[in-house]
Enzyme design. Structure first.
Site, short mmCIF file in Angstrom:
data_model
loop_
_atom_site.label_atom_id
_atom_site.label_comp_id
_atom_site.label_asym_id
_atom_site.label_seq_id
_atom_site.Cartn_x
_atom_site.Cartn_y
_atom_site.Cartn_z
N GLU A 119 25.69 43.86 31.94
CA GLU A 119 26.14 43.78 33.83
C GLU A 119 27.40 45.11 34.19
O GLU A 119 28.21 45.64 33.37
CB GLU A 119 26.47 42.13 34.37
CG GLU A 119 27.28 42.56 35.89
CD GLU A 119 27.05 41.34 35.89
OE1 GLU A 119 28.16 40.75 36.74
OE2 GLU A 119 26.65 40.45 34.64
N GLU A 123 33.08 44.23 43.20
CA GLU A 123 32.97 42.77 43.59
C GLU A 123 34.04 42.77 44.97
O GLU A 123 35.27 43.13 44.46
CB GLU A 123 33.50 41.97 42.48
CG GLU A 123 32.47 41.17 41.87
CD GLU A 123 32.89 40.03 40.92
OE1 GLU A 123 31.55 39.73 40.27
OE2 GLU A 123 33.50 40.33 40.32
N GLN A 136 37.57 44.93 42.94
CA GLN A 136 37.44 44.19 41.41
C GLN A 136 35.85 45.56 40.81
O GLN A 136 35.55 44.95 41.41
CB GLN A 136 38.02 43.23 40.34
CG GLN A 136 36.54 42.80 40.87
CD GLN A 136 37.06 41.44 39.80
OE1 GLN A 136 38.57 40.86 39.80
NE2 GLN A 136 35.99 40.25 39.51
N THR A 137 36.23 46.16 39.56
CA THR A 137 34.97 46.76 39.06
C THR A 137 35.18 46.11 37.77
O THR A 137 36.25 46.06 37.25
CB THR A 137 34.72 48.34 39.01
OG1 THR A 137 36.58 48.57 38.19
CG2 THR A 137 35.04 48.90 40.24
N ASN A 138 33.62 45.27 37.17
CA ASN A 138 33.69 45.76 35.95
C ASN A 138 32.35 45.72 35.46
O ASN A 138 31.65 46.43 35.35
CB ASN A 138 33.75 43.49 35.61
CG ASN A 138 34.15 42.92 36.72
OD1 ASN A 138 35.40 43.19 36.11
ND2 ASN A 138 34.34 42.01 37.54
N ARG A 147 34.27 39.45 26.41
CA ARG A 147 35.56 41.05 26.31
C ARG A 147 35.51 42.06 27.99
O ARG A 147 35.02 42.72 28.01
CB ARG A 147 35.22 41.94 25.01
CG ARG A 147 34.94 41.28 23.94
CD ARG A 147 34.65 42.20 22.63
NE ARG A 147 33.24 42.50 22.58
CZ ARG A 147 32.14 41.74 22.25
NH1 ARG A 147 32.24 40.68 22.03
NH2 ARG A 147 30.99 41.80 22.44
N GLY A 148 36.11 41.07 28.65
CA GLY A 148 35.65 42.24 30.32
C GLY A 148 36.33 43.27 29.98
O GLY A 148 37.52 43.21 29.56
N ARG A 149 36.29 43.84 30.77
CA ARG A 149 36.68 44.84 30.53
C ARG A 149 37.01 45.47 32.55
O ARG A 149 36.60 46.43 33.49
CB ARG A 149 35.92 46.86 30.90
CG ARG A 149 35.97 46.38 29.27
CD ARG A 149 35.17 47.34 28.68
NE ARG A 149 34.84 48.06 27.13
CZ ARG A 149 34.69 47.03 26.34
NH1 ARG A 149 33.82 46.09 26.44
NH2 ARG A 149 34.66 47.74 24.72
N TRP A 214 38.24 30.79 42.96
CA TRP A 214 39.42 31.98 41.78
C TRP A 214 39.53 33.14 43.01
O TRP A 214 40.43 34.16 42.86
CB TRP A 214 38.31 32.30 40.83
CG TRP A 214 36.88 32.96 41.06
CD1 TRP A 214 36.11 32.27 41.40
CD2 TRP A 214 36.77 33.72 41.18
NE1 TRP A 214 34.61 33.03 41.33
CE2 TRP A 214 35.56 34.22 41.85
CE3 TRP A 214 37.75 35.42 41.02
CZ2 TRP A 214 35.15 35.69 41.86
CZ3 TRP A 214 36.62 36.65 41.63
CH2 TRP A 214 35.50 36.70 41.86
N GLY A 218 43.82 33.34 43.52
CA GLY A 218 43.33 32.27 42.14
C GLY A 218 42.78 30.63 42.58
O GLY A 218 42.99 29.86 41.91
#
Length: 356
Positions: A119, A123, A136-138, A147-149, A214, A218
């Site tokens: 993926e 977002e 954000q970018t993932n 182990r998300g980046r 979220w 938060g």
């Protein structure tokens, strides 16, 4: 008739110089040669993913609106899977109160590889009215969601006022995320990443949905359906890559040539000017990076390039130090010192009225 004295002219020069400095400084970093892209109609590129009743297509089929209301969000998916490519759209965010909402433009193969999917995400996280938008970018590979980046940023503009182009370059060598042709993030493939680098064929998605738990502060700020419907606009659709069968064990022979063509495109590499723009953006608007999150990753993941000018801005948790302010805040503070009359007069006199 208004007469200008010597002292009043002097008073106008300082705001004018400040305004010119800010405009020139910003536009210097925002210069980028336009990519040569071929746009598609909705019918030629996408299909409804869910809640078709909340999807609105323009009469010319070049623009699609995705709606969120109390009944459902909505989403679309590319009609094909791609083995690497460049995927882009001009997107306009919902306006007014958008807390709790997520608008996403991303690639994924979770439908085919449920337990080891890849993926790439952009977002957009809903905002409280009057506050800067965040996004954000993932990067996930082979089901590596643990182990998300992730990286998170603030916008230097209001994405609900006008459309802006967002793009994802995914090649065998690197991933580049773009905002209005400005490269904001580059992930260069490292052999030590192994399967964490996305490498299986993916579809392209666009969605809007309720992420009240979220997305904003938060989860403290929820979607307020008094402002429904929330509408995200997608147009100038671009899907450039090699179309493949996601479960075909024999890669298409056409992809070798098409990947070579992809790598030769101007969006597949970052020029020296592009690197200046990327540094300008990251040093002013990035407020979280997993590469600087020493609590989560005592040893940074192998693809991380630690840049000292970035490193000094972040705490060990990967978030900004408390005494660091983002560039947009500093610039707004200076601009408030320029009176409305002085701004209009000075800019009109210098032929820069379009930049106000």
């Amino acid at each position: 008739m208004e007469y200008w004295t010597h002292s009043s002219l002097q008073r106008s020069v300082v705001p004018l110089c400040l305004l010119l400095f800010l405009c020139i400084s910003t536009t210097t970093f925002l210069k980028a040669k336009a990519f040569n892209l071929t746009t598609l109609t909705f019918s030629d590129s996408y299909s409804p993913l869910f809640s078709e009743f909340n999807i609105r297509r323009s009469p010319d089929d070049k623009t699609v609106h995705l709606l969120l209301n109390r009944f459902s969000g909505s989403g679309i998916i590319s009609s094909d899977y791609y083995n690497y490519g460049f995927f882009s759209a001009s997107i306009k965010m919902p306006s007014k109160y958008t807390a709790g909402i997520v608008v996403a433009f991303y690639t994924s193969n979770v439908d085919t590889f449920e337990k080891n999917h890849d993926e790439l995400d952009i977002e957009f996280l809903g905002n409280v009215q009057g506050k800067a938008w965040r996004f954000q970018t993932n990067v996930y590979g082979n089901g590596s969601v643990s182990r998300g980046r992730e990286e998170r940023y603030r916008m230097w503009f209001d994405p609900s006022k006008d459309s802006h182009r967002y793009g994802i370059l995914w090649s065998p060598r690197k991933v580049i995320f773009y905002v209005d042709k400005i490269p904001i993030r580059e992930v260069v493939r490292n052999a030590a990443m192994r399967g964490d680098y996305p490498s299986k064929p993916m579809s392209v998605y666009a969605t809007i949905w309720d992420a009240s738990s979220w997305a904003t502060n938060g989860g403290k700020k929820k979607v307020d359906y008094r402002y429904q419907p929330f509408i995200a606009e997608f147009k100038d659709l671009v899907l450039e890559g090699c179309i493949v069968d996601p479960i075909d064990q024999i890669p298409s022979s056409n992809c070798t040539d098409q990947i070579a063509t992809l790598l030769a495109k101007d969006y597949s590499s970052i020029t020296s000017e592009g690197r200046k723009s990327m540094r300008w953006f990251r040093e002013r608007y990035m407020y979280y990076s997993y590469c600087y999150d020493n609590i989560r990753y005592p040893v940074p993941p192998p693809e991380c390039v630690i840049i000292s000018s970035e490193r000094e801005r972040f705490k060990s948790s990967g978030g900004l130090r408390s005494n660091i302010r983002l560039g947009a805040t500093r610039r707004r503070h200076h601009l408030r010192r320029i009176t409305k009359r002085q701004s209009k007069t000075a800019v009109a006199a210098s032929g820069l009225e379009a930049l106000i």
